[in-house]
Design a protein around this motif. Structure first.
Motif, PDB file in Angstrom:
ATOM      1  N   ILE A 118       2.385   3.606 -10.724  1.00 24.00           N
ATOM      2  CA  ILE A 118       1.514   2.495 -10.324  1.00 24.00           C
ATOM      3  C   ILE A 118       2.152   1.175 -10.763  1.00 24.00           C
ATOM      4  CG2 ILE A 118      -0.756   1.433 -10.571  1.00 24.00           C
ATOM      5  CD1 ILE A 118      -0.823   4.133  -9.055  1.00 24.00           C
ATOM      6  N   GLN A 143       0.838   5.732  -0.694  1.00 19.09           N
ATOM      7  CA  GLN A 143       0.135   6.992  -0.913  1.00 19.09           C
ATOM      8  C   GLN A 143       1.128   7.946  -1.554  1.00 19.09           C
ATOM      9  OE1 GLN A 143      -1.346   8.812   2.676  1.00 19.09           O
ATOM     10  NE2 GLN A 143      -2.859   9.988   1.566  1.00 19.09           N
ATOM     11  N   LEU A 181      -7.994   1.608  -5.206  1.00 15.64           N
ATOM     12  CA  LEU A 181      -8.046   2.709  -4.255  1.00 15.64           C
ATOM     13  C   LEU A 181      -8.637   2.191  -2.951  1.00 15.64           C
ATOM     14  CD1 LEU A 181      -9.349   5.567  -6.589  1.00 15.64           C
ATOM     15  CD2 LEU A 181      -6.980   5.031  -5.959  1.00 15.64           C
ATOM     16  N   VAL A 201      -3.294   3.768  -2.466  1.00 21.40           N
ATOM     17  CA  VAL A 201      -3.321   2.764  -3.523  1.00 21.40           C
ATOM     18  C   VAL A 201      -2.744   1.463  -2.974  1.00 21.40           C
ATOM     19  CG1 VAL A 201      -2.444   2.130  -5.809  1.00 21.40           C
ATOM     20  CG2 VAL A 201      -3.024   4.521  -5.315  1.00 21.40           C
ATOM     21  N   ALA A 207      -5.458   7.572 -10.476  1.00 20.73           N
ATOM     22  CA  ALA A 207      -5.400   7.666  -9.013  1.00 20.73           C
ATOM     23  C   ALA A 207      -5.087   9.111  -8.656  1.00 20.73           C
ATOM     24  CB  ALA A 207      -4.318   6.749  -8.467  1.00 20.73           C
ATOM     25  N   THR A 246       0.854  -1.183   0.000  1.00 20.90           N
ATOM     26  CA  THR A 246       0.000   0.000   0.000  1.00 20.90           C
ATOM     27  C   THR A 246       0.888   1.230   0.000  1.00 20.90           C
ATOM     28  OG1 THR A 246      -1.757  -1.168   1.163  1.00 20.90           O
ATOM     29  CG2 THR A 246      -1.813   1.226   1.257  1.00 20.90           C
ATOM     30  N   ALA A 290      -4.399  -3.037  -8.922  1.00 20.32           N
ATOM     31  CA  ALA A 290      -4.227  -1.884  -8.036  1.00 20.32           C
ATOM     32  C   ALA A 290      -5.594  -1.281  -7.774  1.00 20.32           C
ATOM     33  CB  ALA A 290      -3.296  -0.839  -8.654  1.00 20.32           C
TER      34      ALA A 290
END
Length: 118
Positions: free
Chosen positions: A37, A12, A97, A73, A67, A10, A95
């Motif tokens: 990503i 951000q 959100l 993510v 995103a 994970t 992937a």
């Protein structure tokens, strides 16, 4: 390593995280660029599953939605097929959100190192 094994990470991404990328790419935007990503999948394949010594053979990732910056993510890879005789593994990469919205998904085909996997 077995069918169904999964690894995830994970992340951000903030505007500060994109400074270096924007300088290299010559772009600016309000969303996380697709290559960042995709880098999450590369990290998972090379570090987590299958892990060190992994070599890409093929990757087909579709980017479905953007995103936004500062969105959380979560990227994951899951083993869908093993071919131990050739040290090859198929994985589904995805992937999402934090609300579950899928932003990217597809297939990764990799050759793994001979370290006792399979």
């Amino acid at each position: 390593m077995q069918i169904g094994d999964k690894a995830e990470v994970t992340r951000q991404f903030s505007a500060q995280d994109l400074t270096g990328y924007e300088t290299l790419a010559g772009t600016r935007g309000a969303h996380v660029p697709e290559p960042l990503i995709a880098a999450l999948f590369s990290y998972l394949l090379g570090v987590k599953l299958p892990g060190p010594g992994t070599n890409y053979l093929k990757q087909e990732i579709g980017f479905i939605r953007q995103a936004p910056l500062d969105a959380v993510v979560t990227a994951s890879v899951e083993v869908t097929r093993l071919r131990p005789d050739k040290k090859i593994v198929d994985l589904w990469a995805k992937a999402v959100l934090s609300d579950g919205t899928v932003i990217a998904e597809g297939r990764s085909l990799v050759k793994y190192a001979d370290t006792g996997h399979g």
